[in-house]
Design an enzyme around this catalytic site. Structure first.
Site, mmCIF file in Angstrom:
data_model
loop_
_atom_site.group_PDB
_atom_site.id
_atom_site.type_symbol
_atom_site.label_atom_id
_atom_site.label_comp_id
_atom_site.label_asym_id
_atom_site.label_seq_id
_atom_site.Cartn_x
_atom_site.Cartn_y
_atom_site.Cartn_z
ATOM 1 N N CYS A 98 0.839 -1.205 0.000
ATOM 2 C CA CYS A 98 0.000 0.000 0.000
ATOM 3 C C CYS A 98 0.877 1.258 0.000
ATOM 4 C CB CYS A 98 -0.978 -0.059 1.174
ATOM 5 S SG CYS A 98 -2.273 1.171 1.013
ATOM 6 N N HIS A 186 -3.648 -5.196 0.471
ATOM 7 C CA HIS A 186 -3.083 -5.669 1.749
ATOM 8 C C HIS A 186 -3.109 -7.199 1.829
ATOM 9 C CE1 HIS A 186 -2.624 -1.827 3.878
ATOM 10 N NE2 HIS A 186 -3.612 -1.436 3.095
ATOM 11 N N GLU A 188 -1.831 -8.966 4.008
ATOM 12 C CA GLU A 188 -1.780 -9.411 5.407
ATOM 13 C C GLU A 188 -3.146 -9.545 6.052
ATOM 14 O OE1 GLU A 188 -1.011 -6.517 4.203
ATOM 15 O OE2 GLU A 188 -1.225 -4.864 5.608
ATOM 16 N N SER A 246 5.110 -14.544 33.094
ATOM 17 C CA SER A 246 6.164 -14.718 34.106
ATOM 18 C C SER A 246 6.488 -16.203 34.273
ATOM 19 C CB SER A 246 5.775 -14.081 35.438
ATOM 20 O OG SER A 246 4.694 -14.759 36.033
ATOM 21 N N SER A 247 5.501 -17.077 34.095
ATOM 22 C CA SER A 247 5.771 -18.515 34.237
ATOM 23 C C SER A 247 6.711 -19.009 33.142
ATOM 24 C CB SER A 247 4.466 -19.310 34.152
ATOM 25 O OG SER A 247 3.576 -18.890 35.142
#
Ligand code: XMP
Length: 531
Positions: A98, A186, A188, A246-247
């Site tokens: 584009c 586009h 995508e 965080s795990s």
């Protein structure tokens, strides 16, 4: 180290230059979904940096192609974003999408002008045989539906081969030499029927990329990287909340350096039902991580007493968390590193927010001040990943499904779902009612199809009847939303039967509730959490 260099050499990378288009992230995601690592960089990234990345692997791989995103601007506008004009002379394939295509045409001396009407709809693209459109139809020349969203047109480009046109765009796709491609549509977005094939052609055939971005390769590389950053004696701490980010961070660091990682898990009294037991059971008992458990329920409740303003509550929680973390880190002694579960959208959004000086909606508390305060070096092993990629990596690391598939949970915990002051009674109602909402969603098969689901409670009371007697109780509101990355959200149109069983159970099982309502506003204008 040897293994790391090999991996860097192996990995191909595509750079997406961000000109501010609404789909820039989608371009990155499409590439990664096809197994090619892609990175979003600002449109004005120095040309030298790109040249270095083309010559040799760095920052996650060797640049095999560059994609120029769309933009709300027109190339002739005085403030329109332009990259270095020499980009078209780099020895690497380019794909302009584009605005990106218009800019490439403009830099190559072509004619770009504002069309009379613009094209903002699905269009029939008539294409001819080329590397970019290979396999789109049974015959080499054919047509396919694409998504157009532009006001400007490419009218002429000397030396270019026109590869496609639509009714509104005489040059809907072009090629210059064998390296430079531009598409006015586009590929995508999902409305472009064969967008994935176009990306495959660009990435694999034109750029020569291989599918070497996989959860397995990511884990291997990160483990090596963490080892080399931390050294053979360094010690790391990590705030473990039980959330997926965080795990995953904790498991990766643990895989790299074993028990030189200490996790700190704070029970702030704002956790979901059963969360403390689940986190300790998973990480201590199953994964054998070193976890320091801090019971800080009283401290948080005392700090929050009488605080009614949503931002003030967040401030109290954020500051107490830092205070406790600091105390625990000091107790541990010679810790040098802090591991944090920052993910890609966090970084991009905060970079954009700071550059746009956008207004602050909520202060998300992700312990940004910690590393400076503690004088610790930061390790952010998942900072390049989107949420679904974090899940894929977590799966690769053997994360149990109840943590893997659990809905996102805000840093301030239940306090984000309690309107007004946080009291023991409101906490109990919010926790128990939320558990019922989750249970009923699981039972009816909806849990995995929604982004977040919970109950919230405020100070309003409403009349009810208990037996034959009038009674007064709180109003609980159920919130169930669908979303992608939480930037926007819609309430889920749940079947009445599911809502009815939630409501019945909440009024029957949660003491002190007389009414149940369903939140039917979207984000925007609402946010997902009420506070
Ligand atoms: P809102 O309520 O702003 O939330 O629409 C967007 C997403 O972010 C989560 N959220 C937070 N996450 N710290 C976090 O780590 C926070 O302070 C916080 N506040 C909201 C929210 O649950 C939703 O997924």
């Amino acid at each position: 180290m040897m293994e790391e260099r090999e991996a860097e050499k192996e990995r191909d990378k595509v750079v997406v230059l961000d000109f501010g288009g609404q789909y820039s992230h989608l371009i990155v995601r499409r590439c990664r979904e096809l197994g090619v690592y892609a990175e979003l960089l600002p449109y004005d990234v120095p040309l030298e940096e790109l040249k270095r990345g083309i010559e040799r692997a760095q920052g996650g791989g060797k640049i095999r192609g560059i994609i120029l995103s769309g933009s709300p601007f027109s190339v002739h506008e005085p403030d329109s974003p332009h990259c270095n004009a020499e980009i078209v002379a780099l020895n690497v394939p380019l794909l302009g999408i584009c605005y990106g295509a218009q800019l490439v045409a403009h830099l190559l001396g072509g004619v770009v002008r504002t069309g009379e009407k613009g094209e903002y709809w699905r269009a029939e693209l008539f294409f001819k045989d080329s590397e970019l459109f290979k396999g789109l139809g049974e015959r080499a020349n054919g047509s396919t539906q694409v998504w157009m969203s532009h006001g400007d047109l490419i009218e002429g480009l000397e030396g270019a081969e026109i590869l496609a046109h639509t009714a509104g765009s005489p040059i809907a796709a072009f090629r210059v030499r064998d390296m430079i491609y531009g598409v006015q549509f586009h590929p995508e977005v999902h409305h472009t029927e064969q967008g994935e094939k176009i990306f495959r052609n660009f990435l694999y055939a034109i750029c020569g990329c291989e599918r070497n971005w996989t959860p397995e390769s990511f884990v291997r590389e990160q483990v090596e990287e963490i080892r080399s950053a931390v050294g053979s004696n360094g010690r790391v701490i990590c705030g473990l909340s039980g959330g997926i980010d965080s795990s995953t961070t904790a498991l990766l660091v643990n895989k790299a350096i074993g028990d030189r990682l200490t996790c700190i898990f704070v029970d702030n009294g704002l956790l979901r039902k059963g969360e403390q037991e689940e986190v300790l059971d998973t990480f201590e008992d199953q994964f054998h991580l070193k976890v320091v458990f801090v019971d800080a329920k009283e401290r948080f409740l005392t700090g929050l007493r009488g605080v009614t303003d949503a931002e003030a509550k967040r401030k109290v929680i954020g500051e107490l968390f830092i205070e406790i973390f600091e105390e625990e880190a000091k107790k541990l002694g010679d810790v040098e590193f802090l591991a944090q579960g920052t993910i890609y959208p966090d970084r991009i959004e905060s970079a954009r927010a700071s550059s746009r000086k956008s207004s602050r909606i909520k202060s998300h508390h992700n312990v940004g001040a910690l590393p400076e305060k503690l004088g610790l070096k930061l390790i952010e092993p998942i900072k390049e990943l989107y949420k679904d990629e974090v899940r894929a990596v977590a799966r690769e690391l053997g994360m149990p499904s109840q943590i893997l598939n659990r809905h996102p949970y805000p840093g301030p915990g239940l306090a984000a779902r309690i309107i007004g002051a946080v009291t023991e009674d409101k906490l109990r109602i919010c926790r128990e009612a939320s558990q019922i909402v989750e249970d009923e969603l699981r039972k009816s098969g909806w849990y995995d199809n929604v982004w977040q689901a919970f109950a919230m409670v405020g100070d309003d009371v409403a009349t009810g009847v208990l037996g034959d007697a009038r009674t007064e109780g709180r109003i609980v509101t159920i919130r169930v939303v669908e979303s992608k990355e939480a930037m926007t959200a819609d309430f889920v149109k749940l079947p009445y039967a599911v809502l009815e069983s939630m409501s019945k159970r909440i009024t029957n099982e949660v003491k002190g509730v007389t009414w149940v309502t369903y939140a039917i506003s979207s984000k925007p204008p609402s946010t997902i959490e009420p506070c």
